[in-house]
Design an enzyme around this catalytic site. Structure first.
Site, PDB file in Angstrom:
ATOM      1  N   SER A   1       0.833  -1.211   0.000  1.00 35.37           N
ATOM      2  CA  SER A   1       0.000   0.000   0.000  1.00 35.37           C
ATOM      3  C   SER A   1       0.865   1.259   0.000  1.00 35.37           C
ATOM      4  O   SER A   1       1.876   1.342   0.704  1.00 35.37           O
ATOM      5  CB  SER A   1      -0.891  -0.006   1.248  1.00 35.37           C
TER       6      SER A   1
ATOM      7  N   GLY B   1     -16.352  -1.717 -15.605  1.00 36.91           N
ATOM      8  CA  GLY B   1     -16.108  -2.459 -14.367  1.00 36.91           C
ATOM      9  C   GLY B   1     -17.331  -2.353 -13.467  1.00 36.91           C
ATOM     10  O   GLY B   1     -18.218  -1.518 -13.703  1.00 36.91           O
TER      11      GLY B   1
ATOM     12  N   ILE C   1      -8.185   4.313 -13.424  1.00 39.54           N
ATOM     13  CA  ILE C   1      -7.898   4.374 -11.993  1.00 39.54           C
ATOM     14  C   ILE C   1      -6.753   3.434 -11.593  1.00 39.54           C
ATOM     15  O   ILE C   1      -6.272   3.483 -10.478  1.00 39.54           O
ATOM     16  CB  ILE C   1      -9.141   4.136 -11.116  1.00 39.54           C
TER      17      ILE C   1
ATOM     18  N   ASP D   1     -13.601   7.477  -1.547  1.00 36.81           N
ATOM     19  CA  ASP D   1     -13.144   7.101  -2.896  1.00 36.81           C
ATOM     20  C   ASP D   1     -13.849   7.922  -3.984  1.00 36.81           C
ATOM     21  O   ASP D   1     -13.221   8.326  -4.966  1.00 36.81           O
ATOM     22  CB  ASP D   1     -13.400   5.608  -3.145  1.00 36.81           C
TER      23      ASP D   1
ATOM     24  N   LYS E   1     -13.598  -3.701   2.551  1.00 32.48           N
ATOM     25  CA  LYS E   1     -14.396  -2.465   2.467  1.00 32.48           C
ATOM     26  C   LYS E   1     -15.892  -2.698   2.706  1.00 32.48           C
ATOM     27  O   LYS E   1     -16.582  -1.832   3.223  1.00 32.48           O
ATOM     28  CB  LYS E   1     -14.200  -1.801   1.098  1.00 32.48           C
TER      29      LYS E   1
HETATM   30  P1  ATR Z   1     -12.237  -3.292  -7.038  1.00 30.45           P
HETATM   31  O1  ATR Z   1     -13.030  -3.446  -5.786  1.00 30.45           O
HETATM   32  O2  ATR Z   1     -10.825  -2.830  -6.810  1.00 30.45           O
HETATM   33  O3  ATR Z   1     -12.943  -2.482  -8.088  1.00 30.45           O
HETATM   34  P2  ATR Z   1     -13.026  -5.948  -7.906  1.00 30.45           P
HETATM   35  O4  ATR Z   1     -14.249  -5.865  -7.089  1.00 30.45           O
HETATM   36  O5  ATR Z   1     -12.186  -7.194  -7.833  1.00 30.45           O
HETATM   37  O6  ATR Z   1     -12.011  -4.773  -7.621  1.00 30.45           O
HETATM   38  O7  ATR Z   1     -13.431  -5.678  -9.415  1.00 30.45           O
HETATM   39  C1  ATR Z   1     -12.585  -5.959 -10.459  1.00 30.45           C
HETATM   40  C2  ATR Z   1     -13.245  -5.539 -11.776  1.00 30.45           C
HETATM   41  O8  ATR Z   1     -12.337  -5.884 -12.832  1.00 30.45           O
HETATM   42  C3  ATR Z   1     -14.546  -6.257 -12.064  1.00 30.45           C
HETATM   43  O9  ATR Z   1     -15.389  -5.378 -12.755  1.00 30.45           O
HETATM   44  C4  ATR Z   1     -14.100  -7.418 -12.953  1.00 30.45           C
HETATM   45  O10 ATR Z   1     -15.082  -7.915 -13.820  1.00 30.45           O
HETATM   46  P3  ATR Z   1     -16.066  -9.121 -13.347  1.00 30.45           P
HETATM   47  O11 ATR Z   1     -17.098  -8.486 -12.484  1.00 30.45           O
HETATM   48  O12 ATR Z   1     -16.615  -9.670 -14.594  1.00 30.45           O
HETATM   49  O13 ATR Z   1     -15.191 -10.087 -12.596  1.00 30.45           O
HETATM   50  C5  ATR Z   1     -13.031  -6.725 -13.759  1.00 30.45           C
HETATM   51  N1  ATR Z   1     -12.085  -7.680 -14.357  1.00 30.45           N
HETATM   52  C6  ATR Z   1     -11.078  -8.330 -13.734  1.00 30.45           C
HETATM   53  N2  ATR Z   1     -10.410  -9.133 -14.608  1.00 30.45           N
HETATM   54  C7  ATR Z   1     -11.031  -8.968 -15.808  1.00 30.45           C
HETATM   55  C8  ATR Z   1     -10.830  -9.510 -17.122  1.00 30.45           C
HETATM   56  N3  ATR Z   1      -9.836 -10.383 -17.381  1.00 30.45           N
HETATM   57  N4  ATR Z   1     -11.640  -9.096 -18.121  1.00 30.45           N
HETATM   58  C9  ATR Z   1     -12.636  -8.214 -17.886  1.00 30.45           C
HETATM   59  N5  ATR Z   1     -12.881  -7.654 -16.666  1.00 30.45           N
HETATM   60  C10 ATR Z   1     -12.093  -8.029 -15.643  1.00 30.45           C
END
Ligand code: ATR
Length: 281
Positions: free
Chosen positions: A20, A133, A223, A108, A71
């Site tokens: 971090s 996302g 981000i 955030d 969180k």
């Molecule tokens: P954070 O809380 O930091 O936003 P998270 O909850 O793990 O992290 O979310 C990760 C995001 O990246 C999600 O939107 C995830 O999509 P899914 O909901 O379909 O899992 C997206 N993500 C991660 N790897 C991915 C990949 N290879 N292709 C497309 N989206 C991806």
């Protein structure tokens, strides 16, 4: 500056948390403000969250940050929640009151928007924003953006169901979801494109987004801050689009937390900027 005998006044809890950047940021600001105390990163193993919160409450900290994966899990341990924390269903900052009660905040969204407004003050608000996302970061960005003047928000996620869930949770009318395989077709309509997925992060594949149809004033915000210049931002910059990197969001959310704990707005000075850039190099 932060020797072993230094009193811990704030912290970040997460798992893993060793990498971090928050300790660098807050310890810089504590020193600049002449506050005798330090900010520590505390790794909390799974299933130990309740114990960790009880220990932090007893230790007399001003407060602490919460990062992945706690969180949402920390919500029921709070005595009070701010409206933003309630809307986002996530807490990234805890404030300990003198009476021992705990208030959960989420900075955030504020951090996301402040950095956008500071970097590109005149970003197009007359067109839709596209948020890619549906995790915690998307939630913060979407909740912040829906309170701006944009006409509507488009949400695209690999798992579309999660995007629909997010739209329902934010509970406003101005949100549509976009199918993952139609992602690039949403680019033309967007005045702002935000990547909140982990794609583009060091060790991850880049986000598969075709920016060739983006309008000339479209702003691209990633981000992800490791690397600072993601493939998405490099592509956007090469096309002459305005870009916003992820480090400023981290610094702005930290600033809002510092202000909640210590009552003074900290400064993102050149020394801190160069320290963070060095850490990410
Ligand atoms: P954070 O809380 O930091 O936003 P998270 O909850 O793990 O992290 O979310 C990760 C995001 O990246 C999600 O939107 C995830 O999509 P899914 O909901 O379909 O899992 C997206 N993500 C991660 N790897 C991915 C990949 N290879 N292709 C497309 N989206 C991806």
């Amino acid at each position: 500056m932060t020797g072993p005998a230094t009193r811990c006044v704030a912290a970040v809890i997460g798992h893993p948390v060793a990498h971090s950047l928050s300790p660098r940021i807050h310890n810089h600001w504590l020193a600049a403000a002449g506050i005798d105390g330090c900010y520590r990163a505390i790794d909390v193993p799974p299933d130990r969250l309740g114990e960790a919160v009880a220990a932090l409450r007893a230790d007399g900290l001003q407060g602490w940050n919460v990062t992945v994966p706690y969180k949402t899990a920390i919500l029921p341990l709070m005595d009070r929640l701010s409206p933003a924390a309630r809307t986002m269903g996530a807490v990234n900052t805890v404030l300990c009151k003198a009476d021992g009660t705990l208030s959960g905040f989420n900075t955030d969204g504020i951090g996301f928007l402040k950095h956008l407004n500071a970097t590109v003050p005149h970003w197009p608000k007359d067109r839709a924003a596209l948020v890619i996302g549906a995790g915690g970061a998307a939630r913060a960005a979407a909740a912040a953006l829906i309170d701006t003047d944009i006409p509507f928000l488009m949400l695209a996620n690999r798992t579309e169901e999660k995007a629909r869930g997010l739209a329902a949770d934010i509970g406003r009318q101005r949100i549509t979801t976009v199918a993952w395989d139609a992602l690039s077709s949403a680019v033309t309509a967007a005045g702002l494109i935000v990547n909140t997925t982990t794609l583009g992060m060091t060790g991850q594949p880049p986000l598969p987004l075709d920016l060739s149809t983006a309008q000339a004033d479209c702003v691209v915000y990633d981000i992800v801050y490791a690397p600072l210049e993601t493939p998405l931002l490099r592509d956007a910059a090469a096309r002459g689009l305005a870009v916003v990197d992820g480090l400023g969001m981290l610094v702005h959310q930290a600033a809002a937390a510092f202000e909640l704990w210590f009552g003074a707005a900290p400064v993102y000075d050149d020394a801190l900027k160069s320290d963070l850039h060095k850490a990410l190099a």
